[in-house]
Scaffold this motif. Structure first.
Motif, short mmCIF file in Angstrom:
data_model
loop_
_atom_site.label_atom_id
_atom_site.label_comp_id
_atom_site.label_asym_id
_atom_site.label_seq_id
_atom_site.Cartn_x
_atom_site.Cartn_y
_atom_site.Cartn_z
N CYS A 44 0.84 -1.20 0.00
CA CYS A 44 0.00 0.00 0.00
C CYS A 44 0.87 1.25 0.00
O CYS A 44 2.08 1.16 0.22
N ILE A 45 0.29 2.40 -0.27
CA ILE A 45 1.02 3.65 -0.09
C ILE A 45 0.71 4.16 1.32
O ILE A 45 -0.34 3.87 1.89
N ILE A 46 1.65 4.92 1.87
CA ILE A 46 1.52 5.44 3.23
C ILE A 46 1.26 6.94 3.16
O ILE A 46 1.99 7.66 2.49
N VAL A 47 0.22 7.39 3.86
CA VAL A 47 -0.11 8.81 3.98
C VAL A 47 0.17 9.20 5.42
O VAL A 47 -0.39 8.61 6.35
N THR A 48 1.04 10.20 5.63
CA THR A 48 1.52 10.51 6.97
C THR A 48 2.07 11.93 7.07
O THR A 48 2.22 12.60 6.05
N ILE A 49 2.39 12.34 8.29
CA ILE A 49 3.16 13.57 8.49
C ILE A 49 4.57 13.25 8.97
O ILE A 49 5.36 14.15 9.22
N GLN A 50 4.88 11.98 9.10
CA GLN A 50 6.20 11.56 9.58
C GLN A 50 7.23 11.67 8.45
O GLN A 50 7.28 10.83 7.56
N ALA A 51 8.03 12.71 8.51
CA ALA A 51 9.02 12.98 7.45
C ALA A 51 10.42 12.74 8.00
O ALA A 51 11.13 13.66 8.38
N HIS A 52 10.80 11.47 8.04
CA HIS A 52 12.17 11.11 8.43
C HIS A 52 12.50 9.74 7.87
O HIS A 52 11.62 9.03 7.36
N ARG A 53 13.75 9.38 7.93
CA ARG A 53 14.22 8.15 7.27
C ARG A 53 13.56 6.88 7.83
O ARG A 53 13.45 5.88 7.12
N ASN A 54 13.10 6.89 9.08
CA ASN A 54 12.43 5.71 9.62
C ASN A 54 11.12 5.42 8.89
O ASN A 54 10.70 4.26 8.82
N THR A 55 10.49 6.45 8.35
CA THR A 55 9.28 6.23 7.55
C THR A 55 9.61 5.40 6.32
O THR A 55 8.84 4.51 5.94
#
Length: 120
Positions: A44-55
């Protein structure tokens, strides 16, 4: 919908475009990476506000082809470098997760497909 059609559809800029195009299989919206890891469907695609390499690490583990970063959050260079290495597309939009998820829910017809879309 193809991954290459995602940006224009949701009003997002593709800021990492080294990926393999294909059909979007589903969407998972969440900001807790552990929740995404435990509950998102493979591919799936991920929709998030987490903007870092762990995402990107979570997206890679779940074989997700793309991450959509919402609210115009800045995307750091190390996140983009990880996405390039994993061939994961990264999109950035000024829209919030609710708006993006709603647009994709309607377009992908997730209402009739159990497990295809998730929102947390």
């Amino acid at each position: 919908m193809k991954l290459s059609e995602l940006g224009p559809f949701i009003g997002a800029q593709c800021i990492q475009n080294d990926y393999t195009d294909g059909d979007i299989k589903g969407v998972y919206t969440g900001d807790l990476l552990s929740d995404i890891l435990g509950n998102a469907d493979e591919g799936c695609i991920i929709v998030t506000i987490q903007a870092h390499r762990n995402t990107i690490a979570v997206a890679s583990t779940k074989d997700c082809p793309a991450v959509v970063v919402c609210n115009d959050r800045p995307v750091p260079d190390d996140m983009l470098a990880a996405a390039v290495q994993e061939h994961i597309a990264v999109f950035r939009t000024g829209r919030n997760q609710f708006e993006v998820s709603g647009m994709l829910y309607g377009e992908l017809g997730c209402g009739g497909t159990a497990g295809a879309c998730g929102v947390s």
